[in-house]
Design an enzyme around this catalytic site. Structure first.
Site, mmCIF file in Angstrom:
data_model
loop_
_atom_site.group_PDB
_atom_site.id
_atom_site.type_symbol
_atom_site.label_atom_id
_atom_site.label_comp_id
_atom_site.label_asym_id
_atom_site.label_seq_id
_atom_site.Cartn_x
_atom_site.Cartn_y
_atom_site.Cartn_z
ATOM 1 N N GLY A 122 0.991 -1.331 -0.085
ATOM 2 C CA GLY A 122 -0.078 0.130 -0.026
ATOM 3 C C GLY A 122 0.781 1.805 -0.147
ATOM 4 O O GLY A 122 0.556 2.527 0.741
ATOM 5 N N HIS A 123 2.203 0.838 -0.797
ATOM 6 C CA HIS A 123 2.656 2.239 -0.736
ATOM 7 C C HIS A 123 3.714 2.259 -1.801
ATOM 8 O O HIS A 123 3.864 1.240 -2.584
ATOM 9 C CB HIS A 123 3.885 2.510 0.549
ATOM 10 C CG HIS A 123 4.319 1.509 0.495
ATOM 11 N ND1 HIS A 123 4.192 -0.128 1.303
ATOM 12 C CD2 HIS A 123 5.885 1.089 0.080
ATOM 13 C CE1 HIS A 123 5.123 -0.879 1.080
ATOM 14 N NE2 HIS A 123 6.767 -0.617 0.852
ATOM 15 N N ALA A 124 4.285 3.491 -2.401
ATOM 16 C CA ALA A 124 5.482 3.828 -3.309
ATOM 17 C C ALA A 124 6.902 4.570 -2.490
ATOM 18 O O ALA A 124 6.792 4.098 -1.831
ATOM 19 C CB ALA A 124 5.033 4.476 -4.648
ATOM 20 N N ARG A 183 2.545 -0.847 -4.738
ATOM 21 C CA ARG A 183 2.808 -2.078 -4.721
ATOM 22 C C ARG A 183 1.897 -2.732 -2.988
ATOM 23 O O ARG A 183 1.223 -1.166 -2.596
ATOM 24 C CB ARG A 183 4.050 -2.657 -4.833
ATOM 25 C CG ARG A 183 4.615 -2.607 -2.945
ATOM 26 C CD ARG A 183 5.550 -1.293 -2.876
ATOM 27 N NE ARG A 183 5.560 -0.541 -3.675
ATOM 28 C CZ ARG A 183 7.145 -0.772 -4.152
ATOM 29 N NH1 ARG A 183 7.588 -1.352 -3.094
ATOM 30 N NH2 ARG A 183 7.827 -0.372 -5.166
#
Length: 144
Positions: free
Chosen positions: A51-53, A98
């Site tokens: 839940g981040h990049a 992702r």
């Protein structure tokens, strides 16, 4: 497309009747020096990770045991990769959002990273990520 840079890396396998061996060499199998290794395990059923990049971090993600799905998004296109072999690694370049889900029971997800932990390298807000890649965030329609 940045997403095209994210691909499966077939890692070397040394088979032996006593058990198989796989190894990863920085600069040879992956295009970065390994500065950090971490792993996810005991993920409860239905839970999601990621839940981040990352702005600059390169990663190789390996299913050491069990399986899980990795959803990749470069802001323009998306793809999902099912990870279930300990001799495959998924290379994820910077600027890819992702999410990881669908963990099987006993799954272990190991990540090799190109840098030490740095909170400033994270995008934790999808709208901010999309703004920085030059695409307006998707607006949700709300019904009153």
């Amino acid at each position: 497309m940045i997403l095209d840079n994210c691909k499966i890396v077939d890692l070397p396998r040394v088979t032996d009747p006593r058990g198989n061996l796989t190894f990863v060499e920085a600069g040879r199998h992956i295009p970065f020096e390994i500065k950090r290794v971490y792993y996810l395990y005991d993920v409860p059923g239905g839970a999601e990770r990621g839940g981040h990049a990352h702005k600059a971090l390169h990663q190789l993600i390996i299913a050491m045991s069990g399986s899980f799905d990795i959803h990749l998004d470069d802001g323009f296109s998306k793809k999902t990769v099912h990870m279930n072999r300990s001799y495959y690694g998924l290379y994820v370049c910077p600027m890819i959002w992702r999410e990881i889900d669908n963990f099987s029971s006993g799954a272990v997800c190991m990540v090799l990273a190109s840098a030490y932990y740095d909170e400033d390298d994270y995008y934790r807000n999808y709208a901010s990520f999309r703004e920085d890649i030059g695409k307006e965030p998707a607006h949700e329609n709300s019904v009153s």
